[in-house]
Design a protein around this motif. Structure first.
Motif, PDB file in Angstrom:
ATOM      1  N   ILE A 107       0.830  -1.210   0.000  1.00 48.55           N
ATOM      2  CA  ILE A 107       0.000   0.000   0.000  1.00 48.55           C
ATOM      3  C   ILE A 107       0.866   1.262   0.000  1.00 48.55           C
ATOM      4  N   SER A 108       1.915   1.269   0.797  1.00 49.18           N
ATOM      5  CA  SER A 108       2.819   2.427   0.790  1.00 49.18           C
ATOM      6  C   SER A 108       3.425   2.606  -0.596  1.00 49.18           C
ATOM      7  N   LEU A 109       3.843   1.488  -1.144  1.00 44.60           N
ATOM      8  CA  LEU A 109       4.453   1.517  -2.466  1.00 44.60           C
ATOM      9  C   LEU A 109       3.466   2.038  -3.504  1.00 44.60           C
ATOM     10  N   MET A 110       2.248   1.567  -3.379  1.00 44.47           N
ATOM     11  CA  MET A 110       1.206   1.986  -4.317  1.00 44.47           C
ATOM     12  C   MET A 110       1.058   3.497  -4.310  1.00 44.47           C
ATOM     13  N   ASN A 111       1.028   4.084  -3.110  1.00 43.04           N
ATOM     14  CA  ASN A 111       0.840   5.526  -3.030  1.00 43.04           C
ATOM     15  C   ASN A 111       1.960   6.299  -3.701  1.00 43.04           C
ATOM     16  N   VAL A 112       3.154   5.764  -3.604  1.00 43.82           N
ATOM     17  CA  VAL A 112       4.278   6.419  -4.292  1.00 43.82           C
ATOM     18  C   VAL A 112       4.181   6.198  -5.792  1.00 43.82           C
ATOM     19  N   VAL A 113       3.956   4.947  -6.177  1.00 39.75           N
ATOM     20  CA  VAL A 113       3.934   4.593  -7.595  1.00 39.75           C
ATOM     21  C   VAL A 113       2.870   5.390  -8.358  1.00 39.75           C
ATOM     22  N   LEU A 114       1.705   5.543  -7.756  1.00 37.94           N
ATOM     23  CA  LEU A 114       0.603   6.191  -8.470  1.00 37.94           C
ATOM     24  C   LEU A 114       0.881   7.662  -8.775  1.00 37.94           C
ATOM     25  N   ILE A 115       1.698   8.301  -7.971  1.00 36.26           N
ATOM     26  CA  ILE A 115       2.026   9.705  -8.231  1.00 36.26           C
ATOM     27  C   ILE A 115       3.328   9.822  -9.023  1.00 36.26           C
ATOM     28  N   LEU A 116       4.314   9.064  -8.589  1.00 38.85           N
ATOM     29  CA  LEU A 116       5.662   9.240  -9.131  1.00 38.85           C
ATOM     30  C   LEU A 116       5.826   8.655 -10.535  1.00 38.85           C
ATOM     31  N   VAL A 117       5.260   7.470 -10.766  1.00 40.25           N
ATOM     32  CA  VAL A 117       5.427   6.849 -12.082  1.00 40.25           C
ATOM     33  C   VAL A 117       4.887   7.754 -13.195  1.00 40.25           C
ATOM     34  N   PRO A 118       3.652   8.278 -13.045  1.00 41.26           N
ATOM     35  CA  PRO A 118       3.173   9.186 -14.096  1.00 41.26           C
ATOM     36  C   PRO A 118       4.041  10.430 -14.247  1.00 41.26           C
ATOM     37  N   LEU A 119       4.520  10.965 -13.135  1.00 43.06           N
ATOM     38  CA  LEU A 119       5.344  12.182 -13.218  1.00 43.06           C
ATOM     39  C   LEU A 119       6.648  11.911 -13.963  1.00 43.06           C
ATOM     40  N   ILE A 120       7.337  10.852 -13.577  1.00 44.19           N
ATOM     41  CA  ILE A 120       8.628  10.563 -14.213  1.00 44.19           C
ATOM     42  C   ILE A 120       8.424  10.161 -15.675  1.00 44.19           C
ATOM     43  N   ALA A 121       7.366   9.402 -15.936  1.00 43.33           N
ATOM     44  CA  ALA A 121       7.100   9.017 -17.328  1.00 43.33           C
ATOM     45  C   ALA A 121       6.836  10.265 -18.165  1.00 43.33           C
ATOM     46  N   THR A 122       6.109  11.220 -17.598  1.00 47.51           N
ATOM     47  CA  THR A 122       5.854  12.473 -18.307  1.00 47.51           C
ATOM     48  C   THR A 122       7.156  13.204 -18.609  1.00 47.51           C
ATOM     49  N   MET A 123       8.011  13.304 -17.596  1.00 47.85           N
ATOM     50  CA  MET A 123       9.285  14.004 -17.781  1.00 47.85           C
ATOM     51  C   MET A 123      10.139  13.314 -18.849  1.00 47.85           C
ATOM     52  N   PHE A 124      10.262  11.990 -18.755  1.00 47.60           N
ATOM     53  CA  PHE A 124      11.075  11.254 -19.726  1.00 47.60           C
ATOM     54  C   PHE A 124      10.508  11.422 -21.126  1.00 47.60           C
ATOM     55  N   GLY A 125       9.200  11.306 -21.254  1.00 52.57           N
ATOM     56  CA  GLY A 125       8.570  11.404 -22.571  1.00 52.57           C
ATOM     57  C   GLY A 125       8.853  12.743 -23.212  1.00 52.57           C
ATOM     58  N   ILE A 126       8.698  13.793 -22.444  1.00 52.27           N
ATOM     59  CA  ILE A 126       8.854  15.135 -23.006  1.00 52.27           C
ATOM     60  C   ILE A 126      10.336  15.450 -23.253  1.00 52.27           C
ATOM     61  N   MET A 127      11.182  15.111 -22.279  1.00 50.32           N
ATOM     62  CA  MET A 127      12.603  15.441 -22.402  1.00 50.32           C
ATOM     63  C   MET A 127      13.226  14.659 -23.548  1.00 50.32           C
ATOM     64  N   TYR A 128      12.861  13.408 -23.658  1.00 48.08           N
ATOM     65  CA  TYR A 128      13.523  12.598 -24.664  1.00 48.08           C
ATOM     66  C   TYR A 128      13.206  13.084 -26.067  1.00 48.08           C
ATOM     67  N   TYR A 129      11.968  13.489 -26.284  1.00 47.08           N
ATOM     68  CA  TYR A 129      11.623  13.995 -27.614  1.00 47.08           C
ATOM     69  C   TYR A 129      12.485  15.204 -27.965  1.00 47.08           C
ATOM     70  N   TYR A 130      12.542  16.168 -27.068  1.00 48.29           N
ATOM     71  CA  TYR A 130      13.305  17.378 -27.369  1.00 48.29           C
ATOM     72  C   TYR A 130      14.798  17.092 -27.439  1.00 48.29           C
ATOM     73  N   HIS A 131      15.248  16.239 -26.559  1.00 46.70           N
ATOM     74  CA  HIS A 131      16.661  15.898 -26.496  1.00 46.70           C
ATOM     75  C   HIS A 131      17.129  15.209 -27.783  1.00 46.70           C
ATOM     76  N   SER A 132      16.259  14.426 -28.390  1.00 40.36           N
ATOM     77  CA  SER A 132      16.689  13.681 -29.576  1.00 40.36           C
ATOM     78  C   SER A 132      16.139  14.293 -30.860  1.00 40.36           C
ATOM     79  N   ARG A 133      15.700  15.540 -30.760  1.00 40.52           N
ATOM     80  CA  ARG A 133      15.125  16.220 -31.920  1.00 40.52           C
ATOM     81  C   ARG A 133      16.078  16.201 -33.124  1.00 40.52           C
ATOM     82  N   GLU A 134      17.360  16.455 -32.889  1.00 45.52           N
ATOM     83  CA  GLU A 134      18.336  16.506 -33.974  1.00 45.52           C
ATOM     84  C   GLU A 134      18.529  15.126 -34.596  1.00 45.52           C
TER      85      GLU A 134
END
Ligand SMILES: Nc1ncnc2c1ncn2[C@@H]1O[C@H](COP(=O)(O)OP(=O)(O)OP(=O)(O)O)[C@@H](O)[C@H]1O
Ligand SMILES: [Mg+2]
Lengths: 254, 260
Positions: free
Chosen positions: B44-71
């Protein structure tokens, strides 16, 4: 063979290509000229399928390229701005391109030697000088022996020695019977190298033909003056109430 | 596509962010396991972290990687490759590298702890599976947003906003609506409202698996009562699938029309 049929491209409200129809010569060097923002890069990127036209079609060896990708195997491309991922090394970049193309480069080592890239081989691309990056760009574009080369301002930032090497390379490739499309703003380079000119202005092709023909038409001695005259004449025509492009049929050679 | 996927995957795994992300989960999971003997509590503790953090980090990676590899993308576009292979390859590279971090960070400590000989295997797997779903979903949403916005600041802002809406704002508004109209039968509304938000969907799935009614919350309880555990779960998985599919289709749509 590359053929454009009534090619149109708009970016928002900006009409960059306004219905261009032409056939590029099959062998030798075609120089694509035109002032900044006249659509040279847009035209080139359309042929590569990077920019998607709003209207008209592009035929590569008789086939419409729309939605196609395999034909790019026949094309080596040198982009105008040598932008590569900053944090990878020259070695890694070359390796990746080779791997993605799935081909063994015909002359990578020779080119690296020619442009003196050896010392930079393990450097990060972000740490290279602009001209050195352009040399990497050139090696990247020339290392496969594809029948078509599209070079967007290949002379960008090169020192005189590298420029001589580039010209030698181009002559060599021409000797192999390749088709090369080159954009540049350096008129001496065009006079020296081009077999044919294509002049783009305000989204139209106002001239296609040999350098000598263009000079003859505008009564000028060299391309630099001819280009200036074309752009100036357009101004005079404007003042007279005629757009330059109306005069184009008389200019057009096919 | 697999070549592009391979490069994106290694590119990310080599980077320090993927390493930090994995290390964080490793530390968190190990600490939780060490602190508490009760696996359900850990989950349950893990769940509470995962539900907030996984979407946040996935969002950051998704956005950063696109711009980072634009060239690099531009370089790829001139090669004999399908446009969709390039973009799906990159997207899958991101999603899989995020998933790998989760698998190692949350998986490894539990395996070493001996989760397979406990009766919490199902719940642990559910956290992993929903975490992977959320990684795919939010990486796709962010990548889609980046693809639509050449302006990095705008793209970044919008992606974070999307995360904020799903992770924080949505639940607040939703609960407010539920309490405002609690005189009416709201089960259908509650179910529909939960299915629209992938994070809620993931939470319901884990709670249904845990099967502790005290923790179920209103929407969880509704899911259990009106749909039954197995049908509720099937529906929830279906909704998550849709959530993976929709932004992926969006990526394809834009990738086939965009000028570079
Ligand atoms: N992706 C894009 N989005 C919006 N406008 C664009 C885009 N690409 C090019 N343009 C615009 O189209 C016009 C033609 O640009 P293009 O790069 O083709 O010119 P060019 O002839 O290559 O110029 P230069 O000699 O400076 O390289 C310019 O006004 C440019 O701002
Ligand atoms: Mg240009």
């Amino acid at each position: 063979m590359i053929r454009l049929n009534a090619l149109e491209k708009k970016f928002g409200r900006l009409e960059v290509l306004r219905g261009i129809s032409l056939t590029f010569r099959d062998q030798g060097i075609t120089a694509i000229l035109g002032p900044n923002g006249s659509g040279k890069t847009t035209l080139i990127k359309s042929i590569l399928g990077m920019v998607l036209p709003n209207n008209g079609s592009i035929l590569f060896n008789g086939r419409d390229i729309k939605g196609q990708w395999a034909y790019r195997d026949q094309i080596d491309y040198l982009p105008q701005i040598a932008r590569f991922p900053d944090n990878i090394r020259v070695r890694e970049l070359m390796h990746m391109i080779r791997d993605i193309r799935g081909k063994v480069p015909a002359q990578q080592d020779r080119l690296v030697e020619l442009f003196g890239l050896g010392p930079y081989w393990d450097k990060r691309l972000g740490d290279l000088s602009g001209g050195t990056r352009q040399k990497v760009n050139i090696v990247q574009a020339f290392m496969f022996d594809s029948p078509v080369m599209i070079l967007d301002e290949p002379t960008n930032g090169l020192d005189p020695v590298a420029l001589i090497h580039l010209k030698d390379l181009l002559r060599e490739e021409r000797g192999k019977g390749k088709q090369m499309l080159i954009t540049t703003h350096i008129m001496h380079f065009v006079e020296e190298m081009a077999d044919e000119l294509i002049f783009l202005l305000e989204g139209n092709v106002i001239f296609q033909g040999r350098t000598a023909d263009l000079l003859h038409r505008v009564h000028e001695e060299n391309l630099e003056n001819a280009t200036a005259a074309i752009l100036r004449d357009r101004k005079i025509d404007r003042v007279n109430g005629h757009a330059f492009t109306r005069v184009t049929p008389a200019f057009h050679l096919t | 596509m697999f070549k592009i996927l391979k490069y994106s995957f290694y590119d990310l795994m080599r980077g320090r962010w993927a390493f930090l992300y994995t290390a964080f989960y490793l530390a968190l999971t190990s600490t939780l396991l060490w602190l508490s003997p009760d696996l359900s509590k850990v989950i349950i503790s893990l769940m509470n972290v995962v539900l907030i953090l996984v979407p946040l980090i996935a969002t950051m990676f998704g956005i950063m990687y696109y711009y980072h590899s634009r060239e690099f993308t531009e370089l790829l576009l001139a090669q004999p490759l399908r446009r969709t292979s390039i973009f799906f390859g990159q997207y899958l590279g991101i999603a899989l590298s995020l998933s790998a971090s989760l698998l190692v960070g949350i998986g490894l400590p539990f395996v070493l702890w001996g989760v397979f000989s406990s009766d919490s295997t199902g719940e642990w797997l559910m956290v992993l599976v929903t975490g992977i779903f959320l990684s795919f979903i939010f990486a796709a949403v962010a990548y889609f947003i980046a693809l639509n916005h050449e302006n990095r600041i705008k793209g970044f802002g919008l992606a974070i906003l999307a995360w904020l809406v799903f992770a924080v704002v949505y639940d607040g508004v939703f609960l407010l609506l539920l309490t405002m109209y609690n005189d009416y039968p709201l089960e259908g509304f509650a179910i529909a409202g939960t299915m629209i938000n992938p994070i809620d969907m993931a939470r319901v799935l884990i709670l249904l698996q845990l099967d502790i009614s005290a923790l179920m919350g209103y929407t969880g309880a509704v899911f259990q009562k009106f749909l039954g555990q197995s049908f509720g779960m099937m529906l929830a998985f279906g909704a998550l699938m849709m959530w993976v599919l929709l932004p992926a289709l969006g990526i394809r749509w834009v990738a086939q029309r965009k000028d570079f």
